[in-house]
Design a protein around this motif. Structure first.
Motif, short mmCIF file in Angstrom:
data_model
loop_
_atom_site.label_atom_id
_atom_site.label_comp_id
_atom_site.label_asym_id
_atom_site.label_seq_id
_atom_site.Cartn_x
_atom_site.Cartn_y
_atom_site.Cartn_z
N GLU A 53 -14.39 32.14 -11.53
CA GLU A 53 -15.13 31.13 -10.78
C GLU A 53 -14.73 31.06 -9.31
OE1 GLU A 53 -16.07 26.37 -10.92
OE2 GLU A 53 -15.36 27.35 -12.74
N ASN A 54 -13.45 31.20 -9.00
CA ASN A 54 -13.00 31.08 -7.61
C ASN A 54 -13.68 32.10 -6.71
OD1 ASN A 54 -11.32 28.91 -8.14
ND2 ASN A 54 -9.54 30.20 -8.49
N SER A 55 -13.68 33.36 -7.14
CA SER A 55 -14.34 34.38 -6.32
C SER A 55 -15.85 34.19 -6.33
CB SER A 55 -13.95 35.78 -6.77
OG SER A 55 -14.41 36.03 -8.08
N SER A 56 -16.41 33.76 -7.45
CA SER A 56 -17.86 33.53 -7.51
C SER A 56 -18.28 32.50 -6.49
CB SER A 56 -18.28 33.08 -8.91
OG SER A 56 -18.10 34.09 -9.85
N VAL A 57 -17.53 31.42 -6.38
CA VAL A 57 -17.86 30.38 -5.40
C VAL A 57 -17.83 30.95 -3.99
CG1 VAL A 57 -17.09 28.18 -4.39
CG2 VAL A 57 -17.15 28.46 -6.87
N ALA A 58 -16.84 31.79 -3.70
CA ALA A 58 -16.76 32.40 -2.36
C ALA A 58 -17.99 33.28 -2.09
CB ALA A 58 -15.47 33.21 -2.23
N TYR A 59 -18.40 34.05 -3.07
CA TYR A 59 -19.61 34.86 -2.91
C TYR A 59 -20.83 33.96 -2.69
CZ TYR A 59 -17.44 39.27 -4.34
OH TYR A 59 -16.67 40.41 -4.42
N TYR A 60 -20.92 32.89 -3.48
CA TYR A 60 -22.07 31.98 -3.34
C TYR A 60 -22.09 31.33 -1.96
CZ TYR A 60 -22.77 32.41 -8.43
OH TYR A 60 -22.99 32.88 -9.68
N LEU A 91 -23.28 40.14 -7.86
CA LEU A 91 -22.80 41.26 -8.67
C LEU A 91 -22.78 42.56 -7.86
CD1 LEU A 91 -24.60 40.41 -12.03
CD2 LEU A 91 -22.18 40.07 -11.43
N PHE A 92 -23.79 42.76 -7.03
CA PHE A 92 -23.84 43.94 -6.18
C PHE A 92 -22.67 43.94 -5.19
CE2 PHE A 92 -25.37 45.84 -2.16
CZ PHE A 92 -25.50 47.15 -2.58
N LEU A 93 -22.45 42.80 -4.52
CA LEU A 93 -21.35 42.71 -3.56
C LEU A 93 -19.99 42.87 -4.24
CD1 LEU A 93 -22.48 39.78 -1.21
CD2 LEU A 93 -22.54 42.24 -0.73
N ALA A 94 -19.84 42.30 -5.43
CA ALA A 94 -18.57 42.44 -6.16
C ALA A 94 -18.28 43.91 -6.46
CB ALA A 94 -18.60 41.61 -7.44
N ASP A 95 -19.30 44.65 -6.85
CA ASP A 95 -19.12 46.10 -7.05
C ASP A 95 -18.65 46.77 -5.77
OD1 ASP A 95 -19.72 46.42 -9.73
OD2 ASP A 95 -21.75 47.17 -9.40
N GLN A 96 -19.30 46.44 -4.67
CA GLN A 96 -18.96 47.06 -3.39
C GLN A 96 -17.54 46.70 -2.96
OE1 GLN A 96 -21.12 49.43 -2.54
NE2 GLN A 96 -22.27 48.60 -4.29
N VAL A 97 -17.13 45.46 -3.22
CA VAL A 97 -15.76 45.03 -2.90
C VAL A 97 -14.76 45.86 -3.70
CG1 VAL A 97 -14.12 43.13 -3.29
CG2 VAL A 97 -16.26 42.70 -2.10
N ARG A 98 -15.04 46.04 -4.96
CA ARG A 98 -14.11 46.80 -5.82
C ARG A 98 -14.07 48.27 -5.42
NH1 ARG A 98 -16.47 43.02 -10.27
NH2 ARG A 98 -14.98 41.31 -10.06
N PHE A 99 -15.20 48.81 -5.01
CA PHE A 99 -15.21 50.20 -4.52
C PHE A 99 -14.41 50.30 -3.22
CE2 PHE A 99 -19.60 50.76 -6.65
CZ PHE A 99 -19.00 51.01 -7.88
#
Length: 178
Positions: A53-60, A91-99
């Motif tokens: 949730e913490n990272s999700s809120v930051a993305y939102y 979800l797209f940005l999270a993938d890019q962050v992990r890459f």
């Protein structure tokens, strides 16, 4: 004397403030309209790479700010279509962050979305995602698992890299001394 206002610069400043105002408070860093993932600090990237949730809120905060949908706490009050859009972009940005984490570890090369800024990735999500879809990051030849990766058909290489994400997060965490 009349003061001339550059409307493009004004609009960019407004988007920049909506997009990154919360992040500047949250992460204690400065961002600009062209900030890319490669510009983020290791600690910010690590925070964003964590599931939950913490990272999700930051993305939102970022996504809803850029799209002018209000603050992240209003996510649940958005119409379903807008909620789905925000989640898809997240979800797209999270993938890019992990890459990007894997790139910093020197595990990956040829990240297709590396050239795009965060604002551009959100505003032009459909175009950017489809532009990046045909190409997937490649495992660096220096990685110890490269021989196994190289033996795989191209259709299985994405799954191989995705299975490495958990190890990448742990390695990155260790690198940060956390």
């Amino acid at each position: 004397m009349t003061k001339v206002v550059d409307i493009q610069a004004y609009r960019a400043k407004v988007i920049e403030q909506r997009a990154f105002g919360s992040w500047e408070k949250r992460f204690g860093e400065s961002y600009h309209i062209n900030t890319r993932l490669s510009d983020l600090s290791d600690t910010t990237l690590h925070f964003l790479a964590q599931p939950g949730e913490n990272s999700s809120v930051a993305y939102y905060e970022l996504i809803m700010g850029i799209l002018d949908l209000g603050p992240a706490i209003k996510f649940n009050y958005l119409p379903n279509k807008e909620q789905i859009t925000v989640v898809d972009i997240h979800l797209f940005l999270a993938d890019q962050v992990r890459f990007e984490i894997m790139r910093r570890l020197k595990w990956l090369i040829n990240l297709p979305c590396i050239k795009f800024g965060l604002v551009e990735m959100v505003q032009g999500f459909d175009t950017v995602k489809s532009g990046c879809k045909g190409t997937f990051p490649e495992l660096a030849a220096s990685h110890p698992d490269y021989p196994a990766y190289a033996q795989l058909p191209h259709s299985e290489r994405e799954s191989f890299i995705r299975r490495m994400l958990r190890d990448a997060l742990e390695s990155f965490k260790d690198r940060l001394g956390l």
